[in-house]
Design a protein around this motif. Structure first.
Motif, mmCIF file in Angstrom:
data_model
loop_
_atom_site.group_PDB
_atom_site.id
_atom_site.type_symbol
_atom_site.label_atom_id
_atom_site.label_comp_id
_atom_site.label_asym_id
_atom_site.label_seq_id
_atom_site.Cartn_x
_atom_site.Cartn_y
_atom_site.Cartn_z
ATOM 1 N N ILE A 203 -20.998 5.443 -42.329
ATOM 2 C CA ILE A 203 -21.218 4.425 -41.300
ATOM 3 C C ILE A 203 -20.853 4.967 -39.927
ATOM 4 O O ILE A 203 -21.585 4.778 -38.954
ATOM 5 N N SER A 204 -19.733 5.673 -39.836
ATOM 6 C CA SER A 204 -19.337 6.164 -38.519
ATOM 7 C C SER A 204 -20.319 7.214 -38.015
ATOM 8 O O SER A 204 -20.597 7.282 -36.827
ATOM 9 N N ALA B 295 -17.388 4.715 -45.374
ATOM 10 C CA ALA B 295 -16.840 4.632 -44.021
ATOM 11 C C ALA B 295 -17.298 5.812 -43.163
ATOM 12 O O ALA B 295 -17.697 5.638 -42.010
ATOM 13 N N LEU C 295 -23.072 -3.336 -40.651
ATOM 14 C CA LEU C 295 -21.624 -3.520 -40.551
ATOM 15 C C LEU C 295 -21.164 -4.734 -41.362
ATOM 16 O O LEU C 295 -20.121 -4.699 -42.014
ATOM 17 N N GLY D 148 -17.584 -0.250 -34.253
ATOM 18 C CA GLY D 148 -18.920 -0.724 -33.898
ATOM 19 C C GLY D 148 -18.861 -2.067 -33.196
ATOM 20 O O GLY D 148 -19.528 -2.287 -32.175
ATOM 21 N N VAL E 54 -22.460 3.806 -36.326
ATOM 22 C CA VAL E 54 -21.691 3.486 -35.117
ATOM 23 C C VAL E 54 -22.028 4.439 -33.976
ATOM 24 O O VAL E 54 -22.134 4.033 -32.825
ATOM 25 N N LYS F 52 -17.167 -1.784 -29.598
ATOM 26 C CA LYS F 52 -18.023 -1.128 -28.617
ATOM 27 C C LYS F 52 -18.967 -2.152 -28.009
ATOM 28 O O LYS F 52 -19.286 -2.106 -26.827
ATOM 29 N N VAL G 278 -14.225 1.423 -39.267
ATOM 30 C CA VAL G 278 -15.492 1.819 -38.651
ATOM 31 C C VAL G 278 -16.283 0.600 -38.175
ATOM 32 O O VAL G 278 -16.988 0.662 -37.173
ATOM 33 N N VAL G 279 -16.124 -0.514 -38.881
ATOM 34 C CA VAL G 279 -16.785 -1.744 -38.450
ATOM 35 C C VAL G 279 -16.185 -2.216 -37.128
ATOM 36 O O VAL G 279 -16.897 -2.633 -36.217
#
Lengths: 290, 306
Positions: free
Chosen positions: A242-243, A239, A261, B138, A247, B141, B134-135
Protein backbone atom coordinates in the motif's frame (compact mmCIF):
# COMPACT_ATOMS: atom_id res chain seq x y z
CA UNK A 1 -26.24 5.52 52.65
CA UNK A 2 -25.03 6.77 49.32
CA UNK A 3 -24.65 4.01 46.83
CA UNK A 4 -24.40 6.03 43.61
CA UNK A 5 -21.02 6.55 42.23
CA UNK A 6 -19.10 9.73 42.27
CA UNK A 7 -15.92 10.81 40.64
CA UNK A 8 -13.77 13.79 41.35
CA UNK A 9 -16.97 15.82 41.16
CA UNK A 10 -19.93 15.14 43.40
CA UNK A 11 -23.61 15.92 42.87
CA UNK A 12 -23.18 18.96 45.11
CA UNK A 13 -20.53 20.38 42.84
CA UNK A 14 -22.81 20.01 39.87
CA UNK A 15 -25.49 22.07 41.57
CA UNK A 16 -23.25 25.14 41.54
CA UNK A 17 -23.73 26.98 38.24
CA UNK A 18 -20.06 27.87 37.73
CA UNK A 19 -18.83 24.31 38.11
CA UNK A 20 -21.75 23.04 36.11
CA UNK A 21 -20.76 25.27 33.22
CA UNK A 22 -17.16 24.04 33.35
CA UNK A 23 -18.42 20.47 33.49
CA UNK A 24 -20.58 20.94 30.41
CA UNK A 25 -17.73 22.67 28.60
CA UNK A 26 -15.54 19.70 29.40
CA UNK A 27 -18.17 17.31 28.08
CA UNK A 28 -18.30 19.39 24.92
CA UNK A 29 -14.52 19.13 24.51
CA UNK A 30 -14.73 15.35 24.91
CA UNK A 31 -17.52 15.25 22.36
CA UNK A 32 -15.48 17.30 19.91
CA UNK A 33 -12.56 14.96 20.50
CA UNK A 34 -14.73 11.91 19.77
CA UNK A 35 -15.99 13.53 16.56
CA UNK A 36 -12.49 14.49 15.47
CA UNK A 37 -11.56 10.84 15.94
CA UNK A 38 -14.52 9.49 14.03
CA UNK A 39 -14.67 12.04 11.20
CA UNK A 40 -11.37 11.01 9.58
CA UNK A 41 -12.26 7.34 10.06
CA UNK A 42 -15.58 7.74 8.32
CA UNK A 43 -14.21 9.98 5.62
CA UNK A 44 -11.87 7.18 4.53
CA UNK A 45 -14.95 5.11 3.68
CA UNK A 46 -17.06 7.91 2.24
CA UNK A 47 -14.27 9.26 0.05
CA UNK A 48 -13.97 5.81 -1.43
CA UNK A 49 -17.56 6.06 -2.59
CA UNK A 50 -17.40 9.48 -4.22
CA UNK A 51 -16.58 10.48 -7.75
CA UNK A 52 -13.01 11.66 -8.10
CA UNK A 53 -14.19 15.18 -8.96
CA UNK A 54 -16.17 15.30 -5.74
CA UNK A 55 -13.21 14.26 -3.58
CA UNK A 56 -11.17 17.03 -5.19
CA UNK A 57 -13.83 19.70 -4.77
CA UNK A 58 -13.32 22.57 -2.34
CA UNK A 59 -14.69 22.72 0.32
CA UNK A 60 -14.74 18.93 0.74
CA UNK A 61 -18.05 17.21 1.33
CA UNK A 62 -18.62 14.66 4.08
CA UNK A 63 -21.27 12.33 2.65
CA UNK A 64 -21.02 11.38 -1.00
CA UNK A 65 -23.68 13.05 -3.18
CA UNK A 66 -23.87 9.85 -5.23
CA UNK A 67 -22.79 6.49 -3.90
CA UNK A 68 -20.38 4.81 -6.29
CA UNK A 69 -19.88 1.31 -5.01
CA UNK A 70 -18.20 0.33 -8.27
CA UNK A 71 -15.10 2.23 -7.03
CA UNK A 72 -14.41 -0.70 -4.77
CA UNK A 73 -14.52 -3.08 -7.70
CA UNK A 74 -12.07 -0.93 -9.67
CA UNK A 75 -9.85 -0.54 -6.63
CA UNK A 76 -9.86 -4.29 -6.05
CA UNK A 77 -8.43 -4.75 -9.53
CA UNK A 78 -5.85 -1.94 -9.21
CA UNK A 79 -3.37 -3.97 -7.16
CA UNK A 80 -3.35 -7.62 -6.21
CA UNK A 81 -4.80 -7.14 -2.76
CA UNK A 82 -5.44 -10.87 -2.14
CA UNK A 83 -1.79 -11.67 -2.83
CA UNK A 84 -0.48 -9.02 -0.44
CA UNK A 85 -3.10 -9.87 2.18
CA UNK A 86 -2.05 -13.50 1.91
CA UNK A 87 1.59 -12.48 2.45
CA UNK A 88 0.58 -10.53 5.54
CA UNK A 89 -1.36 -13.45 6.96
CA UNK A 90 1.56 -15.72 6.12
CA UNK A 91 3.90 -13.43 8.05
CA UNK A 92 1.45 -13.24 10.95
CA UNK A 93 1.05 -17.03 11.14
CA UNK A 94 4.81 -17.61 11.05
CA UNK A 95 5.54 -14.89 13.58
CA UNK A 96 2.88 -16.22 15.91
CA UNK A 97 4.10 -19.81 15.67
CA UNK A 98 7.69 -18.83 16.38
CA UNK A 99 6.65 -16.54 19.22
CA UNK A 100 4.51 -19.17 20.90
CA UNK A 101 7.03 -21.97 20.58
CA UNK A 102 10.22 -20.09 21.32
CA UNK A 103 9.00 -17.62 23.93
CA UNK A 104 6.37 -19.95 25.40
CA UNK A 105 8.96 -22.60 26.17
CA UNK A 106 11.58 -20.13 27.36
CA UNK A 107 9.27 -18.19 29.64
CA UNK A 108 7.83 -21.39 31.06
CA UNK A 109 11.30 -22.62 31.80
CA UNK A 110 12.31 -19.33 33.45
CA UNK A 111 9.13 -19.13 35.45
CA UNK A 112 8.36 -22.68 36.47
CA UNK A 113 11.36 -24.91 36.02
CA UNK A 114 14.39 -25.49 38.08
CA UNK A 115 17.25 -24.12 36.02
CA UNK A 116 20.62 -23.12 37.47
CA UNK A 117 21.93 -19.66 36.44
CA UNK A 118 18.36 -18.60 35.76
CA UNK A 119 19.13 -15.01 36.64
CA UNK A 120 22.02 -14.70 34.20
CA UNK A 121 19.91 -16.18 31.41
CA UNK A 122 17.09 -13.81 32.27
CA UNK A 123 19.46 -10.86 31.91
CA UNK A 124 20.67 -12.21 28.58
CA UNK A 125 17.10 -11.79 27.32
CA UNK A 126 15.96 -8.69 29.15
CA UNK A 127 19.02 -6.51 28.57
CA UNK A 128 17.97 -6.32 24.93
CA UNK A 129 15.11 -4.09 26.06
CA UNK A 130 17.66 -1.39 26.90
CA UNK A 131 19.01 -1.16 23.40
CA UNK A 132 16.81 0.99 21.18
CA UNK A 133 16.10 -0.95 17.96
CA UNK A 134 16.86 2.01 15.70
CA UNK A 135 20.47 2.05 16.85
CA UNK A 136 21.15 -1.39 15.35
CA UNK A 137 18.69 -1.37 12.46
CA UNK A 138 21.51 -1.16 9.90
CA UNK A 139 23.75 -3.91 11.32
CA UNK A 140 20.56 -5.95 11.70
CA UNK A 141 19.92 -5.58 7.99
CA UNK A 142 23.53 -6.40 7.10
CA UNK A 143 23.42 -9.37 9.48
CA UNK A 144 20.32 -10.79 7.80
CA UNK A 145 22.03 -10.29 4.49
CA UNK A 146 25.12 -12.14 5.71
CA UNK A 147 22.87 -14.98 6.85
CA UNK A 148 21.37 -15.14 3.37
CA UNK A 149 17.84 -14.44 4.61
CA UNK A 150 17.09 -11.38 2.48
CA UNK A 151 13.91 -11.79 0.43
CA UNK A 152 12.84 -14.73 2.56
CA UNK A 153 9.98 -14.89 5.04
CA UNK A 154 12.40 -16.43 7.55
CA UNK A 155 14.00 -13.01 7.90
CA UNK A 156 10.75 -11.84 9.49
CA UNK A 157 9.68 -15.04 11.23
CA UNK A 158 12.84 -15.96 13.13
CA UNK A 159 13.55 -12.50 14.62
CA UNK A 160 9.91 -12.41 15.78
CA UNK A 161 11.01 -14.86 18.48
CA UNK A 162 13.56 -12.36 19.77
CA UNK A 163 11.12 -10.20 21.69
CA UNK A 164 11.99 -9.62 25.31
CA UNK A 165 8.78 -7.71 25.97
CA UNK A 166 6.63 -10.69 24.99
CA UNK A 167 8.90 -12.93 27.02
CA UNK A 168 8.28 -10.76 30.04
CA UNK A 169 4.55 -10.77 29.36
CA UNK A 170 4.43 -14.56 29.21
CA UNK A 171 6.76 -15.06 32.15
CA UNK A 172 4.76 -12.92 34.51
CA UNK A 173 1.66 -14.70 33.35
CA UNK A 174 3.18 -18.10 34.17
CA UNK A 175 4.36 -16.65 37.49
CA UNK A 176 0.74 -15.92 38.29
CA UNK A 177 -0.47 -19.50 37.81
CA UNK A 178 -0.86 -21.24 41.14
CA UNK A 179 2.07 -23.40 42.06
CA UNK A 180 -0.25 -25.97 43.67
CA UNK A 181 -1.61 -26.97 40.28
CA UNK A 182 1.86 -27.97 39.16
CA UNK A 183 2.75 -29.60 42.44
CA UNK A 184 -0.31 -31.79 42.44
CA UNK A 185 0.26 -32.73 38.81
CA UNK A 186 3.86 -33.58 39.61
CA UNK A 187 2.75 -35.74 42.52
CA UNK A 188 0.36 -37.52 40.17
CA UNK A 189 3.35 -38.31 38.03
CA UNK A 190 3.07 -35.86 35.14
CA UNK A 191 6.28 -35.09 33.28
CA UNK A 192 7.53 -31.52 32.82
CA UNK A 193 6.53 -31.62 29.18
CA UNK A 194 3.06 -32.71 30.18
CA UNK A 195 2.86 -29.92 32.76
CA UNK A 196 3.52 -27.52 29.93
CA UNK A 197 1.01 -28.95 27.47
CA UNK A 198 -1.78 -29.97 29.82
CA UNK A 199 -1.67 -27.25 32.47
CA UNK A 200 0.35 -24.24 31.45
CA UNK A 201 -0.79 -24.16 27.84
CA UNK A 202 -4.58 -24.39 28.28
CA UNK A 203 -4.46 -21.92 31.16
CA UNK A 204 -2.57 -19.41 29.09
CA UNK A 205 -4.99 -19.18 26.19
CA UNK A 206 -6.00 -15.63 27.22
CA UNK A 207 -2.42 -14.40 27.30
CA UNK A 208 -1.75 -15.97 23.91
CA UNK A 209 -4.84 -14.23 22.60
CA UNK A 210 -3.43 -10.93 23.82
CA UNK A 211 -0.13 -11.83 22.23
CA UNK A 212 -1.84 -12.78 18.98
CA UNK A 213 -3.39 -9.34 18.81
CA UNK A 214 -0.03 -7.64 19.29
CA UNK A 215 1.58 -9.86 16.68
CA UNK A 216 -1.30 -9.32 14.28
CA UNK A 217 -1.11 -5.55 14.75
CA UNK A 218 2.61 -5.61 14.00
CA UNK A 219 2.22 -7.81 10.93
CA UNK A 220 -0.62 -5.68 9.59
CA UNK A 221 1.09 -2.37 10.37
CA UNK A 222 4.73 -2.88 9.64
CA UNK A 223 5.58 -1.47 6.25
CA UNK A 224 9.11 -0.12 6.44
CA UNK A 225 11.12 -3.11 7.57
CA UNK A 226 9.47 -5.73 5.31
CA UNK A 227 10.02 -3.31 2.44
CA UNK A 228 13.76 -3.46 3.11
CA UNK A 229 13.87 -7.22 3.63
CA UNK A 230 11.77 -8.24 0.65
CA UNK A 231 13.36 -7.40 -2.65
CA UNK A 232 10.75 -8.97 -4.91
CA UNK A 233 7.38 -7.26 -4.82
CA UNK A 234 5.29 -10.43 -4.84
CA UNK A 235 6.46 -11.00 -1.26
CA UNK A 236 5.50 -7.59 0.10
CA UNK A 237 3.01 -7.61 2.93
CA UNK A 238 -0.10 -5.51 2.49
CA UNK A 239 1.21 -2.46 4.37
CA UNK A 240 4.39 -2.24 2.30
CA UNK A 241 2.47 -2.72 -0.94
CA UNK A 242 0.00 0.00 0.00
CA UNK A 243 2.74 2.46 0.86
CA UNK A 244 4.61 1.78 -2.38
CA UNK A 245 1.75 1.48 -4.84
CA UNK A 246 -1.07 3.51 -3.32
CA UNK A 247 0.06 6.21 -0.89
CA UNK A 248 3.10 7.35 -2.83
CA UNK A 249 1.60 7.22 -6.31
CA UNK A 250 0.35 10.62 -7.40
CA UNK A 251 -1.36 9.46 -10.58
CA UNK A 252 -3.84 7.29 -8.74
CA UNK A 253 -7.33 8.83 -8.43
CA UNK A 254 -7.98 9.93 -4.88
CA UNK A 255 -11.34 8.18 -4.64
CA UNK A 256 -9.76 4.88 -5.66
CA UNK A 257 -6.95 5.48 -3.21
CA UNK A 258 -9.45 5.88 -0.42
CA UNK A 259 -11.40 2.81 -1.57
CA UNK A 260 -8.22 0.74 -1.21
CA UNK A 261 -7.34 2.35 2.11
CA UNK A 262 -10.77 1.59 3.51
CA UNK A 263 -10.49 -2.05 2.49
CA UNK A 264 -7.20 -2.23 4.39
CA UNK A 265 -8.65 -0.46 7.42
CA UNK A 266 -11.64 -2.75 7.79
CA UNK A 267 -9.99 -5.98 9.08
CA UNK A 268 -8.01 -4.49 12.00
CA UNK A 269 -10.94 -2.31 13.04
CA UNK A 270 -13.20 -5.37 13.10
CA UNK A 271 -10.63 -7.38 15.03
CA UNK A 272 -10.38 -4.53 17.51
CA UNK A 273 -14.11 -4.22 18.01
CA UNK A 274 -14.44 -7.98 18.48
CA UNK A 275 -11.50 -8.51 20.83
CA UNK A 276 -11.59 -5.22 22.71
CA UNK A 277 -11.40 -6.94 26.08
CA UNK A 278 -8.13 -8.71 25.38
CA UNK A 279 -6.63 -5.67 23.73
CA UNK A 280 -7.37 -3.33 26.61
CA UNK A 281 -6.12 -5.90 29.09
CA UNK A 282 -2.89 -6.40 27.21
CA UNK A 283 -2.50 -2.67 26.92
CA UNK A 284 -2.88 -2.05 30.64
CA UNK A 285 -0.46 -4.81 31.28
CA UNK A 286 1.99 -3.34 28.84
CA UNK A 287 1.61 0.04 30.47
CA UNK A 288 2.61 -1.31 33.82
CA UNK A 289 5.50 -3.34 32.52
CA UNK A 290 6.74 -0.66 30.18
CA UNK B 1 -11.17 -44.60 37.82
CA UNK B 2 -9.53 -46.96 40.26
CA UNK B 3 -6.24 -45.32 41.00
CA UNK B 4 -5.27 -47.69 43.74
CA UNK B 5 -4.59 -50.46 41.27
CA UNK B 6 -3.23 -48.28 38.48
CA UNK B 7 0.20 -47.53 39.94
CA UNK B 8 2.07 -50.56 41.16
CA UNK B 9 4.43 -49.97 44.03
CA UNK B 10 7.95 -49.64 42.68
CA UNK B 11 10.77 -51.55 44.20
CA UNK B 12 13.72 -49.70 45.70
CA UNK B 13 15.99 -51.11 42.98
CA UNK B 14 13.95 -49.41 40.34
CA UNK B 15 14.52 -46.03 42.05
CA UNK B 16 18.21 -46.66 42.25
CA UNK B 17 18.42 -47.39 38.52
CA UNK B 18 16.73 -44.16 37.48
CA UNK B 19 18.99 -41.21 36.77
CA UNK B 20 18.85 -38.52 39.44
CA UNK B 21 15.57 -36.62 39.03
CA UNK B 22 17.25 -33.19 39.38
CA UNK B 23 19.65 -33.57 36.50
CA UNK B 24 17.05 -34.66 33.94
CA UNK B 25 14.88 -31.75 35.01
CA UNK B 26 17.72 -29.34 34.33
CA UNK B 27 18.29 -30.74 30.88
CA UNK B 28 14.68 -30.20 29.95
CA UNK B 29 14.74 -26.68 31.40
CA UNK B 30 17.74 -25.83 29.27
CA UNK B 31 16.21 -27.47 26.21
CA UNK B 32 13.19 -25.20 26.66
CA UNK B 33 15.51 -22.20 26.80
CA UNK B 34 17.75 -23.22 23.93
CA UNK B 35 15.69 -21.95 20.95
CA UNK B 36 15.19 -18.57 22.60
CA UNK B 37 18.87 -18.25 23.45
CA UNK B 38 19.87 -19.07 19.88
CA UNK B 39 17.36 -16.65 18.39
CA UNK B 40 18.13 -13.81 20.78
CA UNK B 41 21.79 -14.28 20.09
CA UNK B 42 21.54 -14.44 16.28
CA UNK B 43 18.98 -11.70 15.75
CA UNK B 44 19.66 -9.29 18.59
CA UNK B 45 23.05 -9.65 20.25
CA UNK B 46 24.91 -10.49 17.08
CA UNK B 47 23.70 -7.42 15.13
CA UNK B 48 24.23 -5.25 18.21
CA UNK B 49 27.80 -6.44 18.48
CA UNK B 50 28.36 -6.28 14.76
CA UNK B 51 27.13 -2.69 14.76
CA UNK B 52 30.12 -1.66 16.84
CA UNK B 53 32.48 -3.63 14.59
CA UNK B 54 30.91 -2.33 11.37
CA UNK B 55 31.34 1.24 12.56
CA UNK B 56 35.10 0.79 12.05
CA UNK B 57 34.74 -0.83 8.65
CA UNK B 58 33.88 0.11 5.13
CA UNK B 59 31.10 -2.30 4.22
CA UNK B 60 31.08 -3.40 0.62
CA UNK B 61 28.81 -6.27 -0.38
CA UNK B 62 30.77 -6.95 -3.55
CA UNK B 63 34.43 -6.36 -2.70
CA UNK B 64 34.26 -7.30 0.95
CA UNK B 65 34.73 -5.24 4.12
CA UNK B 66 37.89 -3.31 4.91
CA UNK B 67 39.04 -1.81 8.19
CA UNK B 68 39.08 2.00 8.16
CA UNK B 69 39.67 2.87 11.82
CA UNK B 70 37.95 6.04 13.00
CA UNK B 71 37.27 7.27 9.46
CA UNK B 72 33.52 6.68 9.70
CA UNK B 73 33.34 8.70 12.89
CA UNK B 74 35.37 11.61 11.56
CA UNK B 75 33.19 11.56 8.46
CA UNK B 76 29.94 11.87 10.38
CA UNK B 77 31.32 14.53 12.71
CA UNK B 78 32.16 16.65 9.69
CA UNK B 79 28.74 16.17 8.11
CA UNK B 80 26.54 19.22 8.62
CA UNK B 81 23.42 17.12 8.09
CA UNK B 82 24.19 15.19 11.27
CA UNK B 83 23.95 18.40 13.31
CA UNK B 84 20.78 19.42 11.48
CA UNK B 85 19.20 16.03 12.07
CA UNK B 86 20.15 15.99 15.75
CA UNK B 87 18.56 19.42 16.17
CA UNK B 88 15.45 18.25 14.31
CA UNK B 89 15.20 15.22 16.54
CA UNK B 90 15.39 17.35 19.68
CA UNK B 91 12.80 19.69 18.19
CA UNK B 92 10.58 16.70 17.39
CA UNK B 93 10.93 15.34 20.93
CA UNK B 94 10.13 18.75 22.38
CA UNK B 95 7.07 19.21 20.18
CA UNK B 96 5.93 15.72 21.18
CA UNK B 97 5.94 16.84 24.81
CA UNK B 98 4.42 20.27 24.15
CA UNK B 99 1.69 19.19 21.75
CA UNK B 100 1.11 15.60 22.64
CA UNK B 101 2.10 14.60 26.13
CA UNK B 102 -0.55 16.35 28.22
CA UNK B 103 -3.47 15.50 25.92
CA UNK B 104 -4.10 11.93 27.19
CA UNK B 105 -3.84 13.02 30.84
CA UNK B 106 -6.40 15.76 30.31
CA UNK B 107 -8.83 13.54 28.46
CA UNK B 108 -8.40 10.67 30.93
CA UNK B 109 -9.47 12.97 33.76
CA UNK B 110 -12.36 14.37 31.71
CA UNK B 111 -13.56 10.97 30.51
CA UNK B 112 -13.40 9.48 34.01
CA UNK B 113 -16.01 12.08 34.97
CA UNK B 114 -18.41 11.22 32.18
CA UNK B 115 -21.32 9.17 33.44
CA UNK B 116 -22.84 8.14 30.14
CA UNK B 117 -21.34 6.96 26.84
CA UNK B 118 -17.97 6.45 28.51
CA UNK B 119 -17.42 3.17 26.71
CA UNK B 120 -18.19 4.77 23.38
CA UNK B 121 -15.78 7.66 23.95
CA UNK B 122 -13.03 5.25 24.98
CA UNK B 123 -13.44 3.21 21.84
CA UNK B 124 -13.57 6.34 19.69
CA UNK B 125 -10.37 7.66 21.23
CA UNK B 126 -8.57 4.37 20.74
CA UNK B 127 -9.83 3.69 17.22
CA UNK B 128 -7.17 5.64 15.26
CA UNK B 129 -4.52 3.56 17.01
CA UNK B 130 -6.00 0.49 15.29
CA UNK B 131 -5.88 1.94 11.79
CA UNK B 132 -2.82 0.79 9.84
CA UNK B 133 -0.09 3.42 9.68
CA UNK B 134 0.02 3.44 5.90
CA UNK B 135 -3.67 4.30 5.82
CA UNK B 136 -3.01 7.19 8.17
CA UNK B 137 -0.30 8.50 5.89
CA UNK B 138 -2.66 8.42 2.93
CA UNK B 139 -5.48 9.95 4.95
CA UNK B 140 -3.49 12.77 6.50
CA UNK B 141 -1.80 13.71 3.27
CA UNK B 142 -5.30 14.45 2.05
CA UNK B 143 -6.47 16.11 5.28
CA UNK B 144 -3.42 18.41 5.24
CA UNK B 145 -3.81 19.23 1.56
CA UNK B 146 -3.86 22.96 0.71
CA UNK B 147 -7.44 22.38 -0.47
CA UNK B 148 -8.21 19.68 2.07
CA UNK B 149 -10.82 19.69 4.85
CA UNK B 150 -8.62 21.29 7.52
CA UNK B 151 -7.85 24.24 5.29
CA UNK B 152 -11.53 24.42 4.35
CA UNK B 153 -12.43 24.65 8.04
CA UNK B 154 -9.73 27.26 8.65
CA UNK B 155 -11.03 29.34 5.76
CA UNK B 156 -14.54 29.17 7.15
CA UNK B 157 -13.23 30.44 10.48
CA UNK B 158 -11.52 33.31 8.70
CA UNK B 159 -7.91 32.13 8.79
CA UNK B 160 -5.62 32.10 5.80
CA UNK B 161 -4.48 28.92 4.12
CA UNK B 162 -1.76 26.94 5.90
CA UNK B 163 0.64 24.76 3.92
CA UNK B 164 0.87 22.10 6.61
CA UNK B 165 3.33 19.84 4.85
CA UNK B 166 5.22 22.06 2.44
CA UNK B 167 5.88 24.97 4.79
CA UNK B 168 9.16 24.45 6.65
CA UNK B 169 7.79 26.04 9.80
CA UNK B 170 4.75 23.77 9.88
CA UNK B 171 5.99 20.40 8.63
CA UNK B 172 7.25 18.97 11.92
CA UNK B 173 4.31 20.40 13.87
CA UNK B 174 1.91 18.75 11.42
CA UNK B 175 3.61 15.41 11.89
CA UNK B 176 3.49 15.65 15.68
CA UNK B 177 -0.15 16.68 15.56
CA UNK B 178 -1.03 13.72 13.38
CA UNK B 179 0.86 11.30 15.63
CA UNK B 180 -0.83 12.71 18.70
CA UNK B 181 -4.21 12.20 17.08
CA UNK B 182 -3.26 8.67 16.23
CA UNK B 183 -1.79 7.46 19.48
CA UNK B 184 -3.08 9.47 22.43
CA UNK B 185 -5.91 6.95 22.92
CA UNK B 186 -3.60 4.18 24.10
CA UNK B 187 -1.90 6.39 26.67
CA UNK B 188 -5.29 7.73 27.69
CA UNK B 189 -6.54 4.23 28.51
CA UNK B 190 -3.53 3.59 30.73
CA UNK B 191 -4.16 6.82 32.67
CA UNK B 192 -7.87 6.11 32.79
CA UNK B 193 -7.33 2.68 34.36
CA UNK B 194 -5.18 4.29 37.06
CA UNK B 195 -7.66 7.09 37.69
CA UNK B 196 -10.56 4.66 37.96
CA UNK B 197 -8.73 2.65 40.60
CA UNK B 198 -8.55 5.66 42.96
CA UNK B 199 -10.98 4.95 45.82
CA UNK B 200 -13.97 7.26 45.54
CA UNK B 201 -13.95 7.84 49.30
CA UNK B 202 -10.80 9.87 49.02
CA UNK B 203 -12.62 12.45 46.96
CA UNK B 204 -15.52 12.33 49.37
CA UNK B 205 -13.20 12.89 52.33
CA UNK B 206 -11.37 15.71 50.55
CA UNK B 207 -14.62 17.39 49.65
CA UNK B 208 -15.86 17.23 53.21
CA UNK B 209 -12.59 18.80 54.30
CA UNK B 210 -13.35 21.63 51.91
CA UNK B 211 -11.02 20.83 48.98
CA UNK B 212 -12.25 22.34 45.71
CA UNK B 213 -12.34 20.46 42.42
CA UNK B 214 -8.95 21.71 41.29
CA UNK B 215 -7.40 20.79 44.65
CA UNK B 216 -8.89 17.31 44.43
CA UNK B 217 -7.33 16.82 41.01
CA UNK B 218 -4.03 18.34 42.08
CA UNK B 219 -3.69 16.42 45.36
CA UNK B 220 -5.50 13.14 44.70
CA UNK B 221 -5.84 12.33 40.99
CA UNK B 222 -2.45 13.50 39.75
CA UNK B 223 -0.41 11.84 42.53
CA UNK B 224 -2.36 8.63 41.85
CA UNK B 225 -1.16 8.56 38.25
CA UNK B 226 2.29 10.01 38.92
CA UNK B 227 4.09 6.75 38.14
CA UNK B 228 2.26 6.35 34.85
CA UNK B 229 3.04 9.95 33.93
CA UNK B 230 6.77 9.52 34.51
CA UNK B 231 6.85 6.14 32.79
CA UNK B 232 4.96 7.27 29.71
CA UNK B 233 7.05 10.44 29.60
CA UNK B 234 10.21 8.38 29.36
CA UNK B 235 8.66 5.94 26.91
CA UNK B 236 7.60 8.82 24.71
CA UNK B 237 11.09 10.32 24.79
CA UNK B 238 12.60 6.95 23.88
CA UNK B 239 10.09 6.49 21.05
CA UNK B 240 10.34 10.00 19.58
CA UNK B 241 14.13 10.05 19.76
CA UNK B 242 14.08 7.11 17.34
CA UNK B 243 11.24 8.37 15.18
CA UNK B 244 11.69 8.42 11.44
CA UNK B 245 8.95 6.39 9.76
CA UNK B 246 6.29 9.08 9.73
CA UNK B 247 8.80 11.70 8.58
CA UNK B 248 9.97 9.34 5.88
CA UNK B 249 6.52 8.30 4.70
CA UNK B 250 4.93 11.75 4.74
CA UNK B 251 7.76 13.97 3.56
CA UNK B 252 10.97 11.95 3.12
CA UNK B 253 12.73 14.37 5.47
CA UNK B 254 11.74 17.44 3.46
CA UNK B 255 10.89 20.24 2.85
CA UNK B 256 14.50 21.39 2.93
CA UNK B 257 15.50 18.76 5.54
CA UNK B 258 13.11 20.25 8.09
CA UNK B 259 11.81 16.81 9.06
CA UNK B 260 15.11 14.98 8.68
CA UNK B 261 15.48 13.22 12.02
CA UNK B 262 18.63 11.53 13.20
CA UNK B 263 17.18 8.04 12.67
CA UNK B 264 16.06 9.00 9.18
CA UNK B 265 19.58 10.16 8.39
CA UNK B 266 20.84 6.73 9.46
CA UNK B 267 18.51 5.17 6.87
CA UNK B 268 19.71 7.64 4.25
CA UNK B 269 23.36 6.84 4.93
CA UNK B 270 22.64 3.14 4.61
CA UNK B 271 20.09 2.81 1.86
CA UNK B 272 20.61 5.90 -0.28
CA UNK B 273 24.39 6.33 0.01
CA UNK B 274 25.10 2.61 0.62
CA UNK B 275 27.48 3.67 3.39
CA UNK B 276 26.66 1.00 5.95
CA UNK B 277 29.81 1.68 7.99
CA UNK B 278 28.99 5.33 8.65
CA UNK B 279 25.35 4.39 9.29
CA UNK B 280 26.52 1.89 11.93
CA UNK B 281 28.71 4.58 13.48
CA UNK B 282 25.69 6.89 13.71
CA UNK B 283 23.81 4.05 15.39
CA UNK B 284 26.57 3.53 17.95
CA UNK B 285 26.59 7.25 18.77
CA UNK B 286 22.83 7.18 19.20
CA UNK B 287 23.07 4.16 21.45
CA UNK B 288 25.50 5.92 23.76
CA UNK B 289 23.00 8.74 24.22
CA UNK B 290 19.82 6.67 24.41
CA UNK B 291 21.09 3.85 26.62
CA UNK B 292 20.86 6.30 29.51
CA UNK B 293 17.17 6.99 28.88
CA UNK B 294 16.38 3.28 28.67
CA UNK B 295 18.06 2.56 32.00
CA UNK B 296 16.10 5.41 33.59
CA UNK B 297 12.87 3.97 32.24
CA UNK B 298 13.73 0.52 33.56
CA UNK B 299 14.36 1.85 37.04
CA UNK B 300 11.05 3.69 36.90
CA UNK B 301 9.06 0.65 35.81
CA UNK B 302 10.70 -1.44 38.52
CA UNK B 303 9.76 1.10 41.14
CA UNK B 304 6.23 0.96 39.82
CA UNK B 305 5.91 -2.77 40.38
CA UNK B 306 6.71 -2.56 44.06
Amino acid sequence: MKTYDRGILSVYDLKKPGKRLVYYLMMLVVLIMACSMLYPMLIIFFNGLKLNTEVNSFPPTFLPSEWHFENYRTAWKYIELPLFARNTMFIFAGNMTITVIVLGLASFSLSRMNVPYKKAIGYFFLLTLFIPPTTYIIPNFVNLRDLGLINSFWALWLPAGANAFFLLLLKSFFDGIHMELFESARIDGASELRLFYQIAFPLSVPIFATLAIFVFATAWNDWYWPGLIMSSNDRYPLATAISKYVVNIRRLDINLRFAILSMVTMPPVLVFLLFQKYIIRGLNFGGIKG
Amino acid sequence: MDRSTAAPIRSLDEFAKRPPMKWSKHILGYLFLLPAVVIFFTFLWLPIGKGIVYSFYDIDFVKGDSFVGWANYTKIFKDAEVTVSAKNTLYYMMLGILIGFWVPILFAIAISEIRRFQGFVRVAAYLPFVVPLVVLYGLWKWLYDPVGPINAALEKLGFSQVLFLTDKAWSMISIVFMETWQSFGSAMLIYLAAIMSVPRDWYEAAEIDGAGVWKRIRHITLPAIKNQIILLFLLQLIATSQGFQTQFAMLDGGPNNSTLTYALLIQRYAFTRQDYGAASALGVLMFLVLGLLAVLQYRMSNKKEE
